[in-house]
Design an enzyme around this catalytic site. Structure first.
Site, mmCIF file in Angstrom:
data_model
loop_
_atom_site.group_PDB
_atom_site.id
_atom_site.type_symbol
_atom_site.label_atom_id
_atom_site.label_comp_id
_atom_site.label_asym_id
_atom_site.label_seq_id
_atom_site.Cartn_x
_atom_site.Cartn_y
_atom_site.Cartn_z
ATOM 1 N N LYS A 55 0.777 -1.247 0.000
ATOM 2 C CA LYS A 55 0.000 0.000 0.000
ATOM 3 C C LYS A 55 0.811 1.302 0.000
ATOM 4 O O LYS A 55 0.508 2.190 -0.793
ATOM 5 C CB LYS A 55 -0.972 -0.068 1.198
ATOM 6 C CG LYS A 55 -1.835 1.132 1.434
ATOM 7 C CD LYS A 55 -2.742 0.872 2.655
ATOM 8 C CE LYS A 55 -1.932 0.726 3.891
ATOM 9 N NZ LYS A 55 -2.596 0.275 5.076
ATOM 10 N N HIS A 183 -3.086 -5.021 13.641
ATOM 11 C CA HIS A 183 -2.304 -3.916 13.061
ATOM 12 C C HIS A 183 -2.653 -2.705 13.912
ATOM 13 O O HIS A 183 -3.756 -2.185 13.819
ATOM 14 C CB HIS A 183 -2.689 -3.711 11.591
ATOM 15 C CG HIS A 183 -1.953 -2.591 10.917
ATOM 16 N ND1 HIS A 183 -0.584 -2.558 10.829
ATOM 17 C CD2 HIS A 183 -2.387 -1.474 10.306
ATOM 18 C CE1 HIS A 183 -0.212 -1.457 10.194
ATOM 19 N NE2 HIS A 183 -1.284 -0.785 9.870
ATOM 20 N N GLU A 259 3.954 -7.094 8.914
ATOM 21 C CA GLU A 259 3.530 -6.456 7.656
ATOM 22 C C GLU A 259 4.080 -5.038 7.550
ATOM 23 O O GLU A 259 3.319 -4.080 7.539
ATOM 24 C CB GLU A 259 2.000 -6.377 7.612
ATOM 25 C CG GLU A 259 1.265 -7.682 7.786
ATOM 26 C CD GLU A 259 -0.226 -7.471 8.037
ATOM 27 O OE1 GLU A 259 -0.655 -6.347 8.372
ATOM 28 O OE2 GLU A 259 -0.969 -8.440 7.883
HETATM 29 C C1 LIG Z 1 -1.188 -0.201 5.751
HETATM 30 C C2 LIG Z 1 -1.055 -1.524 6.420
HETATM 31 C C3 LIG Z 1 0.199 -2.009 6.790
HETATM 32 C C4 LIG Z 1 1.466 -1.212 6.656
HETATM 33 O O1 LIG Z 1 1.545 -0.311 7.707
HETATM 34 P P1 LIG Z 1 2.858 0.589 7.950
HETATM 35 O O2 LIG Z 1 2.472 1.446 9.080
HETATM 36 O O3 LIG Z 1 3.111 1.321 6.703
HETATM 37 O O4 LIG Z 1 3.962 -0.348 8.311
HETATM 38 C C5 LIG Z 1 0.263 -3.269 7.342
HETATM 39 N N1 LIG Z 1 -0.843 -4.011 7.527
HETATM 40 C C6 LIG Z 1 -2.063 -3.575 7.184
HETATM 41 C C7 LIG Z 1 -3.228 -4.459 7.405
HETATM 42 C C8 LIG Z 1 -2.210 -2.311 6.633
HETATM 43 O O5 LIG Z 1 -3.431 -1.874 6.311
#
Ligand SMILES: *Cc1c(COP(=O)(O)O)cnc(C)c1O
Length: 391
Positions: A55, A183, A259
């Site tokens: 993303k 997350h 992630e």
């Molecule tokens: C956007 C997102 C990430 C990445 O997050 P960062 O803060 O950029 O490390 C990881 N997991 C999920 C589910 C996300 O939506």
């Protein structure tokens, strides 16, 4: 055989050369820095498999670099699945983490060969009932993080007290329950929330295993790892220290994955914009750039980030100035009271730490095209390579 010249794409001479070749505005993406970031995080979180979340910068060069480092991917949309699929990445290296999916999104991912999906509510779990046997689920649990710049646990994830009933539903439908995910948000100041969530998930996983609801041998600790912008943050080794301590207490059979998005790509790109023109207004110089809040600086709005912006031209004499974007909208102002030397049309400005949530959220409002992404040092064996990869 001559050794390929290593490109430091953030050197002024190199920036000028790349702008001459590829035009302005540019996003210069240094794959060598992607490698460095990936390795630093892997060292800070040994035995954690890193799934780069596409993303923040869904670019083929980043995907290739992460895969070449032995990494994995976190995909959330059919577009991301298509991008990765076109690059020939093995689907086993990918998980699908969007908690809310259309039937077509699930079908696209399955057709590619992905198996692991995320769900956070009964309706979404039921979408997999007829696919039992072909899929395995991670259930996403929500832990609120009011301190995070972006609190993603408000929008997604089930409350911890709803997890066991949701796990029972999946088990009743005959869907393989692989584990849990969370997350806690992005650019978090410290790992307190990660540790809290990790401990709570460990308990929930043990409880679900006692009920024989699934293998529950995977824990996905999400992203959120912070990088330096105008404000420096904790070094990643220190940031992860409490996480390492908590991870060490998990049963050995649990595979832990993360992630990371921002941490991998944020520092790996700089934005380069040119002065289109200038005007003196109310005693200050206004410089109008060919990139702005509707373009690569969109992260200032959506991601609440402030990128350190510097002119390429070195000069000790500086005046408080205004940097504006190119569009006809009055909100399109990047910075006010920025100390700048006197600039003129054609001068270049560089924004640092612009790899994450910048170009990805840029629009082409007013028909100003998005910055061209130029990937350099793409091949570890040939660090002189430069290419402007079309998306
Ligand atoms: C956007 C997102 C990430 C990445 O997050 P960062 O803060 O950029 O490390 C990881 N997991 C999920 C589910 C996300 O939506």
């Amino acid at each position: 055989m001559s050794r390929p010249r290593f490109i430091d794409p953030f050197q002024p001479a190199e920036v000028r050369r790349l702008v001459r070749e590829f035009g302005s505005p540019l996003m210069i993406l240094d794959c060598e820095r992607v490698r460095v970031q990936f390795r630093k995080l892997r060292k800070a979180l040994p035995r954690v498999d890193l799934h780069y979340a596409l993303k923040p910068m869904p670019h083929p060069a980043v995907v290739r670099t992460v895969i070449a480092e032995g990494g994995y991917l976190d995909l959330a949309t059919s577009g991301e699945v298509q991008l990765v699929r076109d690059l020939g990445v093995a689907p086993e290296r990918c998980i699908h983490t969007h908690p809310i999916k259309r039937t077509a999104d699930i079908a696209n991912a399955l057709e590619y060969g992905m198996r692991t999906f995320v769900a956070d509510n009964p309706d979404e779990v039921r979408k997999f009932a007829h696919l039992r046997g072909d899929v395995e689920l991670l259930l996403r649990v929500s832990f609120r993080a009011p301190g995070a710049v972006c609190d993603l646990s408000r929008k997604f994830g089930c409350d911890p007290e709803d997890l066991l009933p949701l796990a029972r539903l999946a088990a009743d439908l005959g869907i393989a329950l692989r584990g849990l995910s969370f997350h806690v948000g992005s650019q978090v100041a410290d790992a307190t929330k990660h540790v809290e969530a990790l401990k709570a998930c460990a308990k929930l996983m043990a409880a679900a295993r006692r009920e024989k609801l699934g293998t529950l041998d995977t824990l996905d600790i999400g992203g959120g790892f912070p990088i330096d912008y105008a404000q420096p943050v904790q070094d990643i080794g220190r940031f992860c220290a409490p996480l390492r301590a908590a991870l060490a207490k998990l049963p050995r059979r649990v595979r832990v994955i993360a992630e990371p998005g921002r941490y991998i790509v944020g520092p790996a790109a700089i934005g380069v914009a040119s002065v289109m023109g200038r005007a003196r207004r109310e005693g200050h110089w206004w410089y109008y750039l060919d990139d702005g809040l509707y373009g690569s600086f969109s992260g200032q709005l959506f991601d609440h980030a402030r990128y350190p912006v510097e002119p390429l031209r070195a000069s000790p004499e500086r005046l408080p100035s205004v940097l504006a974007g190119p569009t006809c909208d009055s909100i399109d102002v990047i910075a006010e009271n920025l100390m700048l030397p006197q600039l003129k049309a054609g001068d270049l400005l560089v924004g640092r730490a612009m790899g994450a949530y910048t170009w990805a959220s840029a629009s082409e409002f007013n028909f100003y095209p998005r910055a061209t992404v130029v990937a350099v040092n793409a091949d570890p064996g040939d660090t002189g390579s430069v290419s402007a990869l079309p998306l």
